[in-house]
Scaffold this motif. Structure first.
Motif, PDB file in Angstrom:
ATOM      1  N   LEU A  55       0.858  -1.197   0.000  1.00 58.94           N
ATOM      2  CA  LEU A  55       0.000   0.000   0.000  1.00 58.94           C
ATOM      3  C   LEU A  55       0.883   1.233   0.000  1.00 58.94           C
ATOM      4  CD1 LEU A  55      -2.505  -0.857   2.901  1.00 58.94           C
ATOM      5  CD2 LEU A  55      -2.812  -1.282   0.461  1.00 58.94           C
ATOM      6  N   THR A  56       0.595   2.157  -0.872  1.00 55.09           N
ATOM      7  CA  THR A  56       1.290   3.447  -0.823  1.00 55.09           C
ATOM      8  C   THR A  56       0.257   4.525  -1.137  1.00 55.09           C
ATOM      9  OG1 THR A  56       1.877   3.925  -3.105  1.00 55.09           O
ATOM     10  CG2 THR A  56       3.228   2.288  -1.988  1.00 55.09           C
ATOM     11  N   ARG A  57       0.668   5.762  -0.910  1.00 52.55           N
ATOM     12  CA  ARG A  57      -0.296   6.843  -1.143  1.00 52.55           C
ATOM     13  C   ARG A  57      -0.336   7.278  -2.605  1.00 52.55           C
ATOM     14  NH1 ARG A  57      -0.461  10.629   4.195  1.00 52.55           N
ATOM     15  NH2 ARG A  57      -2.065  11.649   2.968  1.00 52.55           N
ATOM     16  N   ARG A  58       0.727   6.937  -3.346  1.00 56.88           N
ATOM     17  CA  ARG A  58       0.794   7.417  -4.736  1.00 56.88           C
ATOM     18  C   ARG A  58       0.599   6.307  -5.755  1.00 56.88           C
ATOM     19  NH1 ARG A  58       3.218  12.458  -4.844  1.00 56.88           N
ATOM     20  NH2 ARG A  58       4.169  13.050  -2.876  1.00 56.88           N
ATOM     21  N   ASN A  59       0.449   5.086  -5.274  1.00 57.02           N
ATOM     22  CA  ASN A  59       0.371   3.950  -6.191  1.00 57.02           C
ATOM     23  C   ASN A  59      -0.864   3.129  -5.856  1.00 57.02           C
ATOM     24  OD1 ASN A  59       2.542   2.977  -8.181  1.00 57.02           O
ATOM     25  ND2 ASN A  59       1.798   1.066  -7.279  1.00 57.02           N
ATOM     26  N   GLN A  60      -1.411   2.491  -6.884  1.00 54.81           N
ATOM     27  CA  GLN A  60      -2.532   1.582  -6.613  1.00 54.81           C
ATOM     28  C   GLN A  60      -2.038   0.433  -5.726  1.00 54.81           C
ATOM     29  OE1 GLN A  60      -5.591   2.011  -7.318  1.00 54.81           O
ATOM     30  NE2 GLN A  60      -5.612   3.558  -8.918  1.00 54.81           N
ATOM     31  N   PRO A  61      -2.913  -0.139  -4.910  1.00 50.53           N
ATOM     32  CA  PRO A  61      -2.491  -1.276  -4.071  1.00 50.53           C
ATOM     33  C   PRO A  61      -1.983  -2.420  -4.951  1.00 50.53           C
ATOM     34  CG  PRO A  61      -4.679  -0.515  -3.450  1.00 50.53           C
ATOM     35  CD  PRO A  61      -4.322   0.209  -4.709  1.00 50.53           C
ATOM     36  N   LEU A  62      -0.907  -3.051  -4.526  1.00 51.32           N
ATOM     37  CA  LEU A  62      -0.323  -4.146  -5.296  1.00 51.32           C
ATOM     38  C   LEU A  62      -0.474  -5.462  -4.539  1.00 51.32           C
ATOM     39  CD1 LEU A  62       3.027  -2.419  -6.330  1.00 51.32           C
ATOM     40  CD2 LEU A  62       0.919  -2.597  -7.673  1.00 51.32           C
ATOM     41  N   ILE A  63      -0.949  -6.452  -5.253  1.00 56.22           N
ATOM     42  CA  ILE A  63      -1.121  -7.779  -4.659  1.00 56.22           C
ATOM     43  C   ILE A  63      -0.160  -8.707  -5.385  1.00 56.22           C
ATOM     44  CG2 ILE A  63      -2.808  -9.595  -4.144  1.00 56.22           C
ATOM     45  CD1 ILE A  63      -3.475  -6.730  -3.041  1.00 56.22           C
ATOM     46  N   ILE A  64       0.821  -9.201  -4.688  1.00 55.07           N
ATOM     47  CA  ILE A  64       1.907  -9.925  -5.360  1.00 55.07           C
ATOM     48  C   ILE A  64       1.950 -11.382  -4.911  1.00 55.07           C
ATOM     49  CG2 ILE A  64       4.378  -9.957  -5.828  1.00 55.07           C
ATOM     50  CD1 ILE A  64       4.438  -6.979  -5.071  1.00 55.07           C
ATOM     51  N   ARG A  65       1.992 -12.250  -5.884  1.00 54.98           N
ATOM     52  CA  ARG A  65       2.167 -13.681  -5.613  1.00 54.98           C
ATOM     53  C   ARG A  65       3.576 -14.033  -6.065  1.00 54.98           C
ATOM     54  NH1 ARG A  65      -0.908 -18.666  -5.988  1.00 54.98           N
ATOM     55  NH2 ARG A  65       0.331 -19.949  -4.567  1.00 54.98           N
ATOM     56  N   CYS A  66       4.377 -14.620  -5.196  1.00 53.68           N
ATOM     57  CA  CYS A  66       5.765 -14.959  -5.529  1.00 53.68           C
ATOM     58  C   CYS A  66       5.876 -16.464  -5.714  1.00 53.68           C
ATOM     59  CB  CYS A  66       6.699 -14.522  -4.405  1.00 53.68           C
ATOM     60  SG  CYS A  66       6.565 -12.774  -4.005  1.00 53.68           S
ATOM     61  N   LEU A  67       6.269 -16.890  -6.906  1.00 55.35           N
ATOM     62  CA  LEU A  67       6.360 -18.329  -7.168  1.00 55.35           C
ATOM     63  C   LEU A  67       7.823 -18.780  -7.171  1.00 55.35           C
ATOM     64  CD1 LEU A  67       3.650 -18.855  -9.933  1.00 55.35           C
ATOM     65  CD2 LEU A  67       3.467 -19.163  -7.475  1.00 55.35           C
ATOM     66  N   PRO A  68       8.080 -19.890  -6.496  1.00 54.11           N
ATOM     67  CA  PRO A  68       9.475 -20.289  -6.285  1.00 54.11           C
ATOM     68  C   PRO A  68       9.999 -21.233  -7.364  1.00 54.11           C
ATOM     69  CG  PRO A  68       8.036 -21.638  -4.930  1.00 54.11           C
ATOM     70  CD  PRO A  68       7.154 -20.748  -5.744  1.00 54.11           C
ATOM     71  N   TYR A  69       9.412 -21.195  -8.558  1.00 54.46           N
ATOM     72  CA  TYR A  69       9.768 -22.204  -9.560  1.00 54.46           C
ATOM     73  C   TYR A  69      10.862 -21.736 -10.500  1.00 54.46           C
ATOM     74  CZ  TYR A  69       5.223 -23.794  -7.956  1.00 54.46           C
ATOM     75  OH  TYR A  69       4.171 -24.169  -7.172  1.00 54.46           O
ATOM     76  N   GLN A  70      11.712 -22.725 -10.875  1.00 53.09           N
ATOM     77  CA  GLN A  70      12.617 -22.537 -12.007  1.00 53.09           C
ATOM     78  C   GLN A  70      11.804 -22.893 -13.247  1.00 53.09           C
ATOM     79  OE1 GLN A  70      15.766 -21.619 -11.633  1.00 53.09           O
ATOM     80  NE2 GLN A  70      16.369 -22.193  -9.529  1.00 53.09           N
ATOM     81  N   ILE A  71      12.278 -22.466 -14.395  1.00 57.81           N
ATOM     82  CA  ILE A  71      11.535 -22.759 -15.632  1.00 57.81           C
ATOM     83  C   ILE A  71      11.399 -24.273 -15.859  1.00 57.81           C
ATOM     84  CG2 ILE A  71      13.591 -22.592 -17.140  1.00 57.81           C
ATOM     85  CD1 ILE A  71      10.100 -21.328 -18.029  1.00 57.81           C
ATOM     86  N   GLU A  72      12.431 -25.006 -15.410  1.00 63.25           N
ATOM     87  CA  GLU A  72      12.410 -26.460 -15.631  1.00 63.25           C
ATOM     88  C   GLU A  72      11.321 -27.141 -14.786  1.00 63.25           C
ATOM     89  OE1 GLU A  72      15.115 -24.825 -14.501  1.00 63.25           O
ATOM     90  OE2 GLU A  72      16.131 -24.590 -16.435  1.00 63.25           O
ATOM     91  N   GLU A  73      10.868 -26.467 -13.771  1.00 65.36           N
ATOM     92  CA  GLU A  73       9.900 -27.102 -12.871  1.00 65.36           C
ATOM     93  C   GLU A  73       8.463 -26.974 -13.370  1.00 65.36           C
ATOM     94  OE1 GLU A  73      10.956 -26.669  -8.437  1.00 65.36           O
ATOM     95  OE2 GLU A  73      11.930 -24.968  -9.422  1.00 65.36           O
ATOM     96  N   ILE A  74       8.239 -26.115 -14.351  1.00 60.91           N
ATOM     97  CA  ILE A  74       6.875 -25.919 -14.842  1.00 60.91           C
ATOM     98  C   ILE A  74       6.705 -26.687 -16.165  1.00 60.91           C
ATOM     99  CG2 ILE A  74       5.123 -24.218 -15.504  1.00 60.91           C
ATOM    100  CD1 ILE A  74       6.776 -22.138 -13.922  1.00 60.91           C
TER     101      ILE A  74
END
Lengths: 729, 256
Positions: A55-74
């Motif tokens: 949350l910031t006052r100058r930016n839209q709220p950001l909802i972040i999902r962090c995925l722990p995968y290497q490309i080889e894992e998908i």
């Protein structure tokens, strides 16, 4: 300033989210911004919890999902699912984020002032994968969503909000994310012209309820072990524990939670708060009360309690109050818990939250300990000054006991829990009472201006600071003059700036009780008829306990003559509501605990000088005064009231300062409000200073001279101040 | 007694007994004197302390008694014009269990020095102090788990259900003889019922409020005013045949 709030353990091992958090921190480092880890919890189809919410006052709220995968894992991606190389199938993170953002968006849009202003943005972070590799493998990039790739390009974080959020909008956004909006009272957008007490109360009620930094941490940071929340009256302990219970239940719906307390009237209050918070977070669901137990510690005829439930399981008949009292007149509940401890107690709960912990005997904590599964996630809220009967302030090791090897089962010392989650919190800010009312309560509670001197005392500067005061001058040494003040930010109730036509504190002495009760009834009549105060916003408390019913019925009959209705809650072992609509509440002190009103009348204040139970009397007085959200009217009779009035006048005339002579601590009750964090900081600094003193002097000089000039000056100043204190000691 | 008079009675008795009664809930609902959201059930015998607590929680009462939280229910049902009483139910539910009452009574009797020979005077006094202190703690903080039968009484006026001598149109049930119907001659007005409960169950409070040191009324006019407006008394042959309770009345009698 970028602020990171870690709400659950796990962050310390979550390297992927840590990487993304660094990018985010760097991007927003110069802005007023808050970043939550694994928060907020919003009910969606898959119950996704975002890894980071910004949350910031100058930016839209950001909802972040962090995925722990290497490309080889998908292995493959499609609209609804992602297939992994280990044969796992996961929900499409894009869809999950979309679900979450949709729900959060609707929460913002519920509030008129945010409609058309805020559009939460979903971001997928794949910090172990480069965009080109992803495109190479899957033929497309993730076009429908902003993505953070391995190269750390953070341009996708920017989603500007113009104009920036105003103070009011910023407060509202944070309040929504905190889940504090159920505390806000519905109010019209029409301006209120403040002309009397009633309109002043309406204006005060309009302020957005927002948890401060300490409260937010206490409410949402869930540790893997015991935690203590300390805070004086009005700091929001019950609300925070209720919010914490709702959070835990939402986050861990399969875990069993116990919320326990001592005052019967908290049944409904706690239940309603938890239910409202849960409803708000979940978007319209109610808690599963089979998994979330709200229990009085002992129990009652119509409701089970922690002790009565336990007896059921142990297959024994619970002791009634009278039977237990015969066996231990001073602490019947201690007796009950000791008996229960003699039989096996099997764990039943994953989390236990204890409100009003200061009112429980030690054996109850040992029962609770045994009722908990590992890692004993108990959180207890404690208020030393509201301990109505106890003369001791036990340490955690005394409360919970020791293991077979003699080691304390609970210690709040040492490092915080993983993720920097503190083991104890002290809440500095008192929201309920305006500062003159709170300071009056503290001064009377401690006996700072008592003709007989202090009866209990916070023994050092740090403890005073912990409850929101600043030591202006003086050394905490016997017979030394001390001056202490309370910064306004630690008592944010602004009723006197909204309306200043009536003193917040009035003390009146009368010839006899009849005259006193007449005055009280007249004054209440004026409050209601001339000042526009609703009867339910007024509470009358009798300080004289043995005579309380007599005095309160005296007020009742006088009010009836004025055609004013009143209610006397708690004549049965019940859970009666306070503040019944259109009725003035007449209450004993014990019943008043945990409740509040805008105007509090305290009758028979002369009992303050009943020296038989001086500490208890002063604690009861403290409790009575701190029920007030605005005005306190104190009345009594005779010489004792004259003495009390003198004491009150002396206190009020020194405000916003306390000026007193430091007592002999060996003769009075010591209160300690230092946090383990503070103790840890002191220990760490001592160690560093000792280390510096032990190395080669030239090396020390070299190290100090190479310091940033600002830091160097600060150290010089600290050393000078320390020298001063040492000289005085 | 018309419905408007019954309602005024309730208010007047609340003011008169405001050191004894509290938490009023009475309302007038068209042709009924009742309480908010009344549920028209009768508690099964034995009535337990938990039943009374439940009645309280559900707000099923007209008044609460300050001393111990006991409950009074007052219900009158009138015809549409409000000038004829069709039915009434007046009840008292004590919060005191039998043994609590016995212990309390024993403690108030000076001639029952329980094991006093084993105690010094100082010990007795100190014990008393402890009890006082604990009682006040108890009041606010601890509910009693003990669930035992409590005392109660109920006066029913139900002329449509009456069946002769054993089921007179106005009768009283009391906890000690729950299956019995004591014949009552007349139907108490609200003032009379409160007077009856106070005198019967709280004699000390009654004496303090009404009587002189010799046990007679301080102000006879006051008690006359209690009985001044009555439910018209209906003569019945059973009053000549069977012992019964009689409600004082001042208005004219009428024959069946």
């Amino acid at each position: 300033m970028f602020e990171m709030i870690i709400t659950v353990p796990g962050y310390e091992n979550d390297v992927v989210t840590q990487t993304v958090e660094k990018w985010v921190r760097n991007f927003f480092k110069d802005e007023e911004s808050i970043c939550y880890y694994k928060y907020p919890i919003v009910k969606t189809n898959t119950d996704i919890i975002p890894d980071l919410t910004v949350l910031t006052r100058r930016n839209q709220p950001l909802i972040i999902r962090c995925l722990p995968y290497q490309i080889e894992e998908i292995r493959g991606i499609n609209d609804d699912i992602w297939e992994l190389e280990n044969d796992d199938i996961i929900e499409s993170p894009l869809q999950e984020l979309d679900d979450f953002v949709t729900r959060l968006d609707s929460k913002f849009r519920d509030h008129r002032k945010l409609r058309g202003r805020l559009y939460p943005q979903a971001l997928l972070a794949l910090p172990l994968i480069s965009e080109s590799r992803f495109r190479e493998k899957f033929g497309v990039a993730l076009q429908s969503i902003s993505t953070l790739w391995k190269n750390g390009d953070t341009s996708s974080l920017s989603s500007s909000l113009a104009p920036m959020l105003s103070d009011m909008e910023w407060q509202l956004v944070r309040s929504i994310i905190q889940g504090a909006t159920p505390l806000n009272k519905p109010s019209s957008a029409l301006p209120i012209k403040v002309t009397n007490l009633g309109t002043a109360i309406a204006e005060l009620d309009r302020q957005i309820k927002l948890l401060d930094r300490e409260q937010e941490r206490a409410a949402i940071k869930i540790a893997d072990g015991p935690q203590l929340i300390r805070g004086l009256a009005g700091t929001g302990k019950t609300v925070l524990l209720a919010m914490r219970a709702a959070h835990i239940h939402l986050r861990y719906p399969d875990k069993k939670i116990l919320f326990t307390f001592n005052t019967q009237s908290l049944y409904k209050q706690a239940g309603k708060l938890i239910s409202d918070f849960y409803y708000d977070f979940s978007g319209g669901e109610r808690p599963n009360w089979n998994m979330l137990h709200i229990r009085h510690a002992w129990g009652g005829r119509t409701r089970s309690g922690v002790y009565s439930d336990l007896c059921d399981i142990q297959g024994v008949t619970p002791y009634s109050y009278s039977a237990a009292r015969e066996r231990n007149p001073k602490s019947p509940f201690q007796f009950c818990c000791e008996r229960a401890l003699k039989l096996p107690i099997l764990p039943q709960y994953d989390f236990i939250l204890v409100d009003e912990a200061q009112d429980f005997p030690k054996a109850f904590f040992r029962v609770l300990w045994k009722l908990l599964f590992e890692p004993h996630r108990i959180c207890w809220a404690y208020d030393e000054l509201q301990s109505l009967s106890s003369l001791e302030i036990p340490k955690p090791e005394e409360l919970f006991g020791r293991d077979k090897n003699g080691n304390p089962l609970v210690s709040l010392e040492g490092d915080p829990y993983p993720g920097g989650i503190e083991k104890d919190f002290v809440l500095h800010r008192s929201y309920r009472c305006p500062y003159p009312v709170l300071m009056l309560a503290h001064a009377i509670g401690l006996g700072l201006y008592s003709p007989n001197g202090c009866i209990q005392m916070l023994g050092n500067k740090s403890s005073w600071e912990s409850i929101g005061y600043v030591v202006e001058s003086g050394v905490f040494k016997q017979d030394e003059q001390i001056v202490i003040s309370r910064p306004l930010e630690n008592s944010p109730n602004r009723i006197s700036s909204i309306y200043d036509k009536q003193s917040l504190v009035v003390a009146e002495s009368f010839r006899d009780r009849e005259e006193e009760l007449d005055w009280v009834a007249e004054s209440i009549h004026r409050d209601i008829t001339q000042e526009g105060v609703a009867p339910e916003q007024i509470m009358v408390i009798s300080l004289d306990m043995p005579q309380s019913k007599h005095y309160l019925t005296g007020v009742q009959s006088r009010l009836l003559r004025h055609n004013i209705d009143s209610t006397m809650p708690g004549l049965i072992d019940d859970t009666a509501n306070f503040a019944e609509k259109m009725k003035v509440t007449l209450s004993t002190i014990f019943r008043a605990k945990g409740n509040e009103a805008y105007i509090v009348y305290i009758l028979s204040f002369d009992s303050l000088f009943d020296y038989a139970e001086e500490i208890e009397n002063r604690n009861r007085t403290f409790t009575s005064i701190t029920r007030s959200k605005a005005w306190v009217r104190i009345t009594g009779t005779g010489k004792y009231m004259e003495d009390a009035k003198k004491e009150i006048d002396s206190i009020l005339s020194d405000l916003p300062f306390f000026k007193f002579v430091f007592p002999d601590m060996s003769t009075i009750r010591r209160l300690d409000a230092e946090t383990s964090q503070r103790r840890r900081e002191v220990a760490k600094t001592t160690e560093m200073a000792s280390k510096m003193a032990s190395v080669d002097e030239k090396a020390s000089i070299a190290a100090l001279t190479s310091l940033n000039p600002e830091i160097f000056e600060k150290i010089v100043k600290i050393v000078e101040e320390a020298k001063e204190v040492r000289r005085e000691n | 007694m018309k419905i408007s008079e019954a309602y005024q009675h309730l208010h007047a008795t609340y003011i008169d007994w405001s050191s004894f009664l509290t938490n009023r809930k009475y309302i007038r609902d068209n042709s009924r004197i009742t309480w908010s959201e009344r549920k028209p059930y009768v508690l099964d015998n034995p009535v337990m302390a938990s039943d009374v607590a439940k009645l309280f929680e559900e707000g099923q009462y007209t008044f609460q008694i300050v001393e111990d939280g006991s409950l009074i229910q007052i219900y009158y049902n009138y015809n549409k014009s409000g000038d004829q009483l069709l039915a009434a139910r007046l009840a008292f539910y004590s919060t005191q269990t039998y043994d609590q009452k016995i212990i309390k009574d024993a403690l108030t009797l000076p001639e029952v020095p329980v094991l006093s020979s084993d105690l010094t005077e100082a010990e007795m006094l100190s014990d008393e102090n402890v009890l006082d202190r604990i009682d006040s703690d108890y009041e606010g903080n601890i509910a009693d788990l003990e669930d035992k039968p409590v005392s109660w009484l109920r006066i029913e006026y139900a002329p449509h259900d009456a069946k002769g001598v054993l089921h007179h149109d106005c009768h009283m049930h009391i906890s000690a003889f729950p299956m019995s119907r004591f014949i009552v001659a007349g139907v108490p007005n609200p003032k009379q019922f409160i007077e009856f409960i106070a005198a019967l169950c709280y004699p000390e409070a009654y004496a303090k409020h009404r009587l002189n040191e010799h046990g007679y009324y301080v102000n006879e006019a006051k008690i006359q005013s209690v009985n001044a407006i009555c439910v018209p008394f209906i003569e019945s042959k059973v009053f000549e045949q069977m012992p019964h309770f009689r409600i004082p009345f001042a208005s004219a009698t009428r024959k069946r």
